[in-house]
Design an enzyme around this catalytic site. Structure first.
Site, PDB file in Angstrom:
ATOM      1  N   LYS A  20       0.904  -1.149   0.004  1.00  0.00           N
ATOM      2  CA  LYS A  20       0.216  -0.009   0.037  1.00  0.00           C
ATOM      3  C   LYS A  20       0.892   1.171  -0.102  1.00  0.00           C
ATOM      4  O   LYS A  20       1.993   1.600   0.741  1.00  0.00           O
ATOM      5  CB  LYS A  20      -0.866   0.050   1.311  1.00  0.00           C
ATOM      6  CG  LYS A  20      -1.647   1.148   1.647  1.00  0.00           C
ATOM      7  CD  LYS A  20      -1.714   1.752   2.872  1.00  0.00           C
ATOM      8  CE  LYS A  20      -0.565   1.963   3.438  1.00  0.00           C
ATOM      9  NZ  LYS A  20      -0.358   3.074   4.603  1.00  0.00           N
ATOM     10  N   PRO A 106       9.681  -4.962   4.894  1.00  0.00           N
ATOM     11  CA  PRO A 106      10.185  -4.424   6.080  1.00  0.00           C
ATOM     12  C   PRO A 106       9.085  -4.194   7.168  1.00  0.00           C
ATOM     13  O   PRO A 106       7.751  -4.094   6.574  1.00  0.00           O
ATOM     14  CB  PRO A 106      10.896  -3.041   6.040  1.00  0.00           C
ATOM     15  CG  PRO A 106      11.080  -3.084   4.648  1.00  0.00           C
ATOM     16  CD  PRO A 106      10.153  -4.029   3.856  1.00  0.00           C
ATOM     17  N   SER A 109       6.657  -0.106   8.227  1.00  0.00           N
ATOM     18  CA  SER A 109       7.378   0.583   7.345  1.00  0.00           C
ATOM     19  C   SER A 109       6.582   1.396   6.619  1.00  0.00           C
ATOM     20  O   SER A 109       6.761   2.188   5.462  1.00  0.00           O
ATOM     21  CB  SER A 109       8.229  -0.352   6.370  1.00  0.00           C
ATOM     22  OG  SER A 109       7.232  -1.285   5.783  1.00  0.00           O
ATOM     23  N   GLY A 110       5.137   1.579   6.986  1.00  0.00           N
ATOM     24  CA  GLY A 110       4.188   2.470   6.078  1.00  0.00           C
ATOM     25  C   GLY A 110       3.722   2.052   4.801  1.00  0.00           C
ATOM     26  O   GLY A 110       3.230   2.948   4.066  1.00  0.00           O
ATOM     27  N   GLY A 113       2.134  -3.600   5.351  1.00  0.00           N
ATOM     28  CA  GLY A 113       2.415  -5.133   5.114  1.00  0.00           C
ATOM     29  C   GLY A 113       1.442  -5.966   5.901  1.00  0.00           C
ATOM     30  O   GLY A 113       1.024  -6.659   5.543  1.00  0.00           O
ATOM     31  N   SER A 115      -1.355  -5.120   7.146  1.00  0.00           N
ATOM     32  CA  SER A 115      -2.855  -4.815   6.778  1.00  0.00           C
ATOM     33  C   SER A 115      -3.114  -5.656   5.561  1.00  0.00           C
ATOM     34  O   SER A 115      -4.162  -6.283   5.317  1.00  0.00           O
ATOM     35  CB  SER A 115      -3.042  -3.516   6.570  1.00  0.00           C
ATOM     36  OG  SER A 115      -2.983  -2.567   7.548  1.00  0.00           O
ATOM     37  N   ASP A 148      -6.298   0.063   7.638  1.00  0.00           N
ATOM     38  CA  ASP A 148      -5.730  -0.099   6.307  1.00  0.00           C
ATOM     39  C   ASP A 148      -6.167  -1.481   5.744  1.00  0.00           C
ATOM     40  O   ASP A 148      -6.065  -1.568   4.450  1.00  0.00           O
ATOM     41  CB  ASP A 148      -4.216  -0.109   6.210  1.00  0.00           C
ATOM     42  CG  ASP A 148      -3.522   1.474   6.560  1.00  0.00           C
ATOM     43  OD1 ASP A 148      -4.443   2.433   6.419  1.00  0.00           O
ATOM     44  OD2 ASP A 148      -2.560   1.324   6.726  1.00  0.00           O
TER      45      ASP A 148
END
Length: 302
Positions: A20, A106, A109-110, A113, A115, A148
C-alpha cells in the site's frame, strides 16, 4: 502477471499480498474517539509478502522470510488475528487452517504489510469457504483489524488505485488512474504509527484537492502531486532524520517525484518507466547496500 496474484488448486491457495502506497496523505480532522480523519490517494502493487493457505485438521501458522524475525508468530500476528476474526464472523463456515507467511517487506514501514496480510487472509477464506458476503460488506467488517485493511481488501478484489477518506472506510475506486513505475526505499529504522500521530502537532489540515483527470498519465499525475502533501512526514522526520537522505537518494537517481508513504519509514520514487525504475534501484542499492530497495509496478491503467 495479474493471473499470478491469487492462485488456488485443490484447496491450496496463495496470494502475494498488496503493498500500500499513500501518494498523498492529508490529515483533515480527528474524531472524539481519537481516530484521525484522512484523505489519501492510495496505489497498490501485488509484490508484497507471500501468504499461502491450505485446509488443516488444526490451526497452524508458520512465519519465514528475511523480515520474519521482526514479527511475532503468535496470536498478536495479523494473519492469526484475521483468521480468528473470520471464524467468529462466520462460525457456520469456519474451518481450521494452515497459513504460511513469507515476510518479504520491512516491518512498521508505512506500506501496509500487516494490513495487506490480514486482507489476504480475508480474501482467501472468503473464496475457500464459499462465503455469501460481498467485498464491500467484508471490508466494512474488517475495519476492526486496522484502518488499512479495508483498502487492501478492495485492492485484492478490484485491482485499482483508490481514493480513501474518513478513518479508512470511505473508499472510491479510481478506474482510469494510470499505472506507475516506482522504487521503494527503506533505510531500516522502524517507525511506530502511534508515535508519528502523537508527534503530529496539527490535526485539521486543508483537504485534498486533485483533478481526477490528472491521474490518467504519469506526467499529469506528477504535476498534480506537487500541490499535495503527506502531513505525517514532518513528525516522522523528527523520529527518523534519515528520511531526508532516502528522499535525496531517490531524487538523485532520477525520480520524477518522491515522498514518504504512510507513517514511514518507506519512501517511494516515481519514474518515467519500468527500465528507469530498475536502473535507479540498482544505483541506490549500490550506494546503500544495507537499505531495502525494491522496484515495483503499481496497479492501474497501462
Amino acid at each position: 502477471m495479474m493471473s499470478d496474484v491469487k492462485v488456488s488448486f485443490k484447496g491450496h491457495s496463495y496470494v502475494f499480498t498488496p503493498i500500500k502506497l499513500n501518494l498523498t496523505l492529508h490529515v483533515v480532522g480527528q474524531r472524539t474517539d481519537g481516530y484521525h480523519l484522512i484523505e489519501s490517494l492510495v496505489y497498490f502493487s501485488f509484490s508484497g509478502d507471500c501468504l499461502s493457505y491450505m485446509p488443516c485438521k488444526s490451526n497452524h501458522f508458520i512465519l519465514t522470510g528475511p523480515f520474519a524475525d521482526e514479527l511475532v508468530s503468535d496470536t498478536g500476528n495479523l494473519v492469526v488475528r484475521a483468521h480468528d476474526f473470520m471464524c467468529k464472523a462466520f462460525p457456520k463456515c469456519a474451518k481450521p487452517a494452515f497459513f504460511r507467511l513469507v515476510k518479504l517487506l520491512p516491518v512498521a514501514s508505512g506500506i501496509g504489510g500487516g494490513s495487506g496480510n490480514a486482507a489476504g487472509v480475508l480474501s482467501l477464506l472468503r473464496q475457500q469457504w464459499g462465503l455469501d458476503c460481498s467485498c464491500e460488506k467484508l471490508a466494512e467488517m474488517s475495519l476492526v483489524l486496522g484502518a488499512d485493511v479495508p483498502m487492501c481488501l478492495f485492492a485484492l478484489e478490484y485491482r485499482q488505485p483508490l481514493f480513501v477518506r474518513g478513518i479508512g472506510q470511505d473508499i472510491t475506486q479510481l478506474k482510469e488512474a494510470c499505472s506507475l513505475a516506482m522504487v521503494l526505499v527503506n533505510h531500516g529504522q522502524q517507525i511506530a504509527t502511534k508515535a508519528v500521530f502523537k508527534a503530529l502537532e496539527k490535526r485539521d489540515h486543508p483537504p485534498l484537492k486533485i483533478d481526477l483527470e490528472s491521474l490518467k498519465t504519469v506526467d499529469s499525475l506528477v504535476e498534480a502531486l506537487q500541490e499535495t502533501r503527506n502531513d505525517l512526514f514532518i513528525p516522522a522526520l523528527k523520529i527518523a532524520p534519515q528520511l531526508s537522505e532516502v528522499l535525496y537518494a531517490l531524487d538523485e537517481s532520477g525520480a520524477l517525484f518522491s515522498r514518504m508513504s504512510g507513517t514511514g519509514a518507506t519512501c517511494f520514487g516515481i519514474f518515467k518507466d519500468k527500465e528507469a525504475a530498475q536502473q535507479a534501484a540498482l544505483f541506490i542499492k549500490l550506494m546503500h547496500p544495507d537499505w531495502f530497495v525494491k522496484p515495483i509496478i503499481t496497479l492501474g491503467m497501462l
